[in-house]
Structures are given as structure tokens and as C-alpha cells.
Design a protein around this motif. Sequence first.
Motif, PDB file in Angstrom:
ATOM      1  N   PHE A 108       0.843  -1.189   0.000  1.00 43.01           N
ATOM      2  CA  PHE A 108       0.000   0.000   0.000  1.00 43.01           C
ATOM      3  C   PHE A 108       0.884   1.247   0.000  1.00 43.01           C
ATOM      4  O   PHE A 108       2.059   1.185   0.363  1.00 43.01           O
ATOM      5  CB  PHE A 108      -0.923  -0.024   1.218  1.00 43.01           C
ATOM      6  CG  PHE A 108      -1.689  -1.305   1.365  1.00 43.01           C
ATOM      7  CD1 PHE A 108      -2.778  -1.580   0.544  1.00 43.01           C
ATOM      8  CD2 PHE A 108      -1.290  -2.266   2.271  1.00 43.01           C
ATOM      9  CE1 PHE A 108      -3.468  -2.773   0.651  1.00 43.01           C
ATOM     10  CE2 PHE A 108      -1.973  -3.469   2.392  1.00 43.01           C
ATOM     11  CZ  PHE A 108      -3.062  -3.726   1.578  1.00 43.01           C
ATOM     12  N   ASP A 109       0.298   2.342  -0.406  1.00 43.55           N
ATOM     13  CA  ASP A 109       1.041   3.601  -0.498  1.00 43.55           C
ATOM     14  C   ASP A 109       1.144   4.216   0.893  1.00 43.55           C
ATOM     15  O   ASP A 109       0.394   5.128   1.246  1.00 43.55           O
ATOM     16  CB  ASP A 109       0.328   4.543  -1.465  1.00 43.55           C
ATOM     17  CG  ASP A 109       1.119   5.818  -1.704  1.00 43.55           C
ATOM     18  OD1 ASP A 109       2.307   5.855  -1.307  1.00 43.55           O
ATOM     19  OD2 ASP A 109       0.551   6.774  -2.248  1.00 43.55           O
ATOM     20  N   ASN A 116       0.422   5.967   9.914  1.00 49.03           N
ATOM     21  CA  ASN A 116      -0.479   5.656   8.806  1.00 49.03           C
ATOM     22  C   ASN A 116      -1.875   5.340   9.338  1.00 49.03           C
ATOM     23  O   ASN A 116      -2.062   4.365  10.077  1.00 49.03           O
ATOM     24  CB  ASN A 116       0.080   4.477   8.010  1.00 49.03           C
ATOM     25  CG  ASN A 116       1.352   4.859   7.281  1.00 49.03           C
ATOM     26  OD1 ASN A 116       1.326   5.569   6.284  1.00 49.03           O
ATOM     27  ND2 ASN A 116       2.501   4.402   7.792  1.00 49.03           N
ATOM     28  N   VAL A 117      -2.809   6.191   8.947  1.00 49.01           N
ATOM     29  CA  VAL A 117      -4.175   6.145   9.469  1.00 49.01           C
ATOM     30  C   VAL A 117      -5.110   5.631   8.380  1.00 49.01           C
ATOM     31  O   VAL A 117      -4.994   6.024   7.213  1.00 49.01           O
ATOM     32  CB  VAL A 117      -4.634   7.554   9.921  1.00 49.01           C
ATOM     33  CG1 VAL A 117      -6.043   7.508  10.495  1.00 49.01           C
ATOM     34  CG2 VAL A 117      -3.655   8.125  10.940  1.00 49.01           C
ATOM     35  N   LEU A 118      -6.045   4.770   8.767  1.00 46.03           N
ATOM     36  CA  LEU A 118      -6.973   4.163   7.809  1.00 46.03           C
ATOM     37  C   LEU A 118      -8.396   4.636   8.052  1.00 46.03           C
ATOM     38  O   LEU A 118      -8.873   4.663   9.192  1.00 46.03           O
ATOM     39  CB  LEU A 118      -6.911   2.637   7.944  1.00 46.03           C
ATOM     40  CG  LEU A 118      -7.848   1.796   7.056  1.00 46.03           C
ATOM     41  CD1 LEU A 118      -7.540   1.996   5.578  1.00 46.03           C
ATOM     42  CD2 LEU A 118      -7.748   0.320   7.432  1.00 46.03           C
ATOM     43  N   PHE A 119      -9.076   5.034   6.974  1.00 43.49           N
ATOM     44  CA  PHE A 119     -10.539   5.194   6.957  1.00 43.49           C
ATOM     45  C   PHE A 119     -11.038   4.140   5.982  1.00 43.49           C
ATOM     46  O   PHE A 119     -10.681   4.170   4.804  1.00 43.49           O
ATOM     47  CB  PHE A 119     -10.959   6.590   6.513  1.00 43.49           C
ATOM     48  CG  PHE A 119     -12.459   6.764   6.437  1.00 43.49           C
ATOM     49  CD1 PHE A 119     -13.159   7.330   7.485  1.00 43.49           C
ATOM     50  CD2 PHE A 119     -13.179   6.342   5.310  1.00 43.49           C
ATOM     51  CE1 PHE A 119     -14.547   7.478   7.427  1.00 43.49           C
ATOM     52  CE2 PHE A 119     -14.543   6.484   5.247  1.00 43.49           C
ATOM     53  CZ  PHE A 119     -15.235   7.053   6.294  1.00 43.49           C
ATOM     54  N   PHE A 120     -11.880   3.227   6.463  1.00 44.50           N
ATOM     55  CA  PHE A 120     -12.201   2.028   5.691  1.00 44.50           C
ATOM     56  C   PHE A 120     -13.706   1.808   5.612  1.00 44.50           C
ATOM     57  O   PHE A 120     -14.438   2.038   6.570  1.00 44.50           O
ATOM     58  CB  PHE A 120     -11.546   0.821   6.384  1.00 44.50           C
ATOM     59  CG  PHE A 120     -11.938  -0.515   5.813  1.00 44.50           C
ATOM     60  CD1 PHE A 120     -11.229  -1.073   4.756  1.00 44.50           C
ATOM     61  CD2 PHE A 120     -13.000  -1.225   6.351  1.00 44.50           C
ATOM     62  CE1 PHE A 120     -11.581  -2.318   4.238  1.00 44.50           C
ATOM     63  CE2 PHE A 120     -13.354  -2.464   5.840  1.00 44.50           C
ATOM     64  CZ  PHE A 120     -12.658  -3.009   4.787  1.00 44.50           C
ATOM     65  N   ASN A 170      -1.019  14.177   1.668  1.00 41.86           N
ATOM     66  CA  ASN A 170      -1.141  13.398   2.900  1.00 41.86           C
ATOM     67  C   ASN A 170      -2.144  12.255   2.771  1.00 41.86           C
ATOM     68  O   ASN A 170      -2.394  11.547   3.756  1.00 41.86           O
ATOM     69  CB  ASN A 170      -1.594  14.300   4.056  1.00 41.86           C
ATOM     70  CG  ASN A 170      -0.530  15.308   4.452  1.00 41.86           C
ATOM     71  OD1 ASN A 170      -0.439  16.381   3.859  1.00 41.86           O
ATOM     72  ND2 ASN A 170       0.281  14.968   5.449  1.00 41.86           N
ATOM     73  N   PHE A 171      -2.694  12.076   1.558  1.00 43.32           N
ATOM     74  CA  PHE A 171      -3.780  11.104   1.399  1.00 43.32           C
ATOM     75  C   PHE A 171      -3.500  10.113   0.275  1.00 43.32           C
ATOM     76  O   PHE A 171      -2.899  10.455  -0.749  1.00 43.32           O
ATOM     77  CB  PHE A 171      -5.089  11.829   1.072  1.00 43.32           C
ATOM     78  CG  PHE A 171      -5.666  12.604   2.220  1.00 43.32           C
ATOM     79  CD1 PHE A 171      -6.604  12.028   3.066  1.00 43.32           C
ATOM     80  CD2 PHE A 171      -5.254  13.916   2.461  1.00 43.32           C
ATOM     81  CE1 PHE A 171      -7.122  12.753   4.124  1.00 43.32           C
ATOM     82  CE2 PHE A 171      -5.772  14.644   3.517  1.00 43.32           C
ATOM     83  CZ  PHE A 171      -6.720  14.053   4.359  1.00 43.32           C
ATOM     84  N   THR A 172      -3.963   8.882   0.491  1.00 41.13           N
ATOM     85  CA  THR A 172      -4.124   7.897  -0.575  1.00 41.13           C
ATOM     86  C   THR A 172      -5.609   7.562  -0.614  1.00 41.13           C
ATOM     87  O   THR A 172      -6.194   7.208   0.423  1.00 41.13           O
ATOM     88  CB  THR A 172      -3.320   6.618  -0.297  1.00 41.13           C
ATOM     89  OG1 THR A 172      -1.936   6.950  -0.265  1.00 41.13           O
ATOM     90  CG2 THR A 172      -3.574   5.574  -1.375  1.00 41.13           C
ATOM     91  N   ILE A 173      -6.225   7.671  -1.788  1.00 41.22           N
ATOM     92  CA  ILE A 173      -7.684   7.531  -1.885  1.00 41.22           C
ATOM     93  C   ILE A 173      -8.056   6.503  -2.937  1.00 41.22           C
ATOM     94  O   ILE A 173      -7.605   6.580  -4.083  1.00 41.22           O
ATOM     95  CB  ILE A 173      -8.331   8.893  -2.225  1.00 41.22           C
ATOM     96  CG1 ILE A 173      -8.014   9.918  -1.131  1.00 41.22           C
ATOM     97  CG2 ILE A 173      -9.839   8.738  -2.392  1.00 41.22           C
ATOM     98  CD1 ILE A 173      -8.346  11.346  -1.503  1.00 41.22           C
ATOM     99  N   LYS A 174      -8.878   5.537  -2.541  1.00 44.92           N
ATOM    100  CA  LYS A 174      -9.447   4.561  -3.465  1.00 44.92           C
ATOM    101  C   LYS A 174     -10.942   4.474  -3.190  1.00 44.92           C
ATOM    102  O   LYS A 174     -11.348   4.082  -2.095  1.00 44.92           O
ATOM    103  CB  LYS A 174      -8.796   3.193  -3.280  1.00 44.92           C
ATOM    104  CG  LYS A 174      -7.321   3.152  -3.627  1.00 44.92           C
ATOM    105  CD  LYS A 174      -6.783   1.732  -3.594  1.00 44.92           C
ATOM    106  CE  LYS A 174      -5.323   1.691  -4.002  1.00 44.92           C
ATOM    107  NZ  LYS A 174      -4.810   0.302  -4.073  1.00 44.92           N
TER     108      LYS A 174
END
Length: 294
Positions: A108-109, A116-120, A170-174
Motif C-alpha cells: 500500500f502507499d 499511517n491512518v486508515l478510513f475504511f 497526505n492522502f491515498t484515496i481509493k
Amino acid sequence: VFWKAHKIKADIIYIETSGYPYLPLVAYFLIPLNKVVFGIHDYIFLLGEKNRNVKMFFSKVVFNIYKNFHFFSKSQEKHFLTSFPNKNTFNTPLSLKDFGQPENKFAFDLDAAKINVLFFGSIKEYKGLDILLEEFNMLEENVRNKLHITIWGQCEDFNIYKNLIKYPNNFTIKTTSVPNEVIPDLFIQHDLIVLPYRDVTQSGVLFIALNYSLPVICPNLEGFKEIVNSENAFIFYDLNIKGDLCRALTEVVGQGKSYLELLKRYMTENVRNKYKPSINAKIMAEKFQNIIQK
């Protein structure tokens, strides 16, 4: 299905509410009321729920007709009993949601130098992604630059949120659904998950985080606090105080990754065992036996 259930003369017929509107009505004519247990996730429907009024109408029919109900949160059961005090109810939390062992097959990026924080999960109004984005914008630069946030979940219209992102680096978005096989690596490779919900009854995402011992930031809503009311497992903030999520994120950055490792260890040793499927199965078997004996 119900005709087969009727013919085999089962002691208990357990019905999950996703069969609205036809399932409960058909069951009413084919199965004795005292044999039916309804599993209820949401007595109070969440903000922005699709077809909310239709679901509320059919739920009310079910609540008035049937006798036995299984809730997946204490708070939903409590609210239900204020309106239907003579019904037979019990509750169990959700069980751990296990998608298998992490295998480090997926990259993952992420930024190893940052937290590293996740919003899922699927992006809906009640899940409060906009709250996270707005409060992220409030962070001091030296704090903000120590965080990287992955947003991964299906979204009908991400433009609503895109305009709130002031610091895209600051974001990786999928904005796609997450394949099940990716989930173990995704959770184990992040340091923290944030659930900035406006409302919650119970959260499947939370029980994935518990399964992989991923520390959680969430608001002090009833549906979260009844699971683990302890600062040693969750990092709570006050939903009603603007800037309090910003405060919580700032404190996490100040304490660093070593603090999050302590939380992970605590969750593994003290939290996960409470929510094993076998524990809930035992409780449900006892409750079903009580219903049969009545």
C-alpha cells in the motif's frame, strides 16, 4: 424456504431482517410466533439510511407482531424496550470479523516515517468522512506532516469530499470496494483506524479492527462505548466539540508509534477474546433454549 422450515418442525426459526418486506409477513402465516427469533441490527435507523421510512414502517409491523428479538447492541435493545417493554429480548455484540491471516502479499502507499491512518468501508453520510477531512485541515503543520491517511471505500459521489481535501499529498484515496483478500494486510500495515461516525448502532469495521488489534479513534457514542469503555483500547473524542478529533490526532502524534504499539498489545491480550464467535454462539444457544422451554 419457509415451507421447508414448516415441514421440518424446527424448534427455533431465526430470521434476519434483510428479508423485508415479504419475509416476516410470509413467516407470520407459516410459522408459530413463539418459534421465531428476529435478529435486529438497527432499531433506530442511521442517518441517511436508504428507504428509511419504508424500513421503519415494516419494522414497526414486525415489532408489534413478533415476540422474540435478538439485538446486536445493548443500546439498541434498551431503546427498543422503552417502546416494547413486554417483548422477549436478548443481546450479543457482533463477533470478530476475520478475513484470514495477513501475508504481506499486498503493498500500500504508506509512509514508514509517518503514522499511517486508515478510513475504511463504504462512504456514507453517517460515517463522517467530512468530519475527518475538516478536522485534518485544522491540524498544525508539524502534526499534519506526521500523518498519512488512506481512504478506501466505495462512494457514489466522492466530489462532495474531494473539495474538503486541502493537503492531497497526505492522502491515498481509493473509492472502490475492498477485496476481502486485501483486508488482513491492509489492517495490519496501518497504525491506526479512525471511525469519525455521526451515528452508530454497531460497526462491522470496528470488529475487523478488533480482530487485527488495530487501535481505534472514535467518538464517544453509545454504540462504541458499550464495546470497550476504556482509554486503554480506544482513543475517544467528543463528537459535540468541534476540534476534538483534531486534539485526539495531535495527541497520538505526540505520543508516537510506540504508544500505538502498546494499544495493539493491550487489544490482543485483553479485548479480542471477549468477542470470539464461540462466546456469542454459547450465549445464543442458552437464549434459544430458554425460548423453547417457555
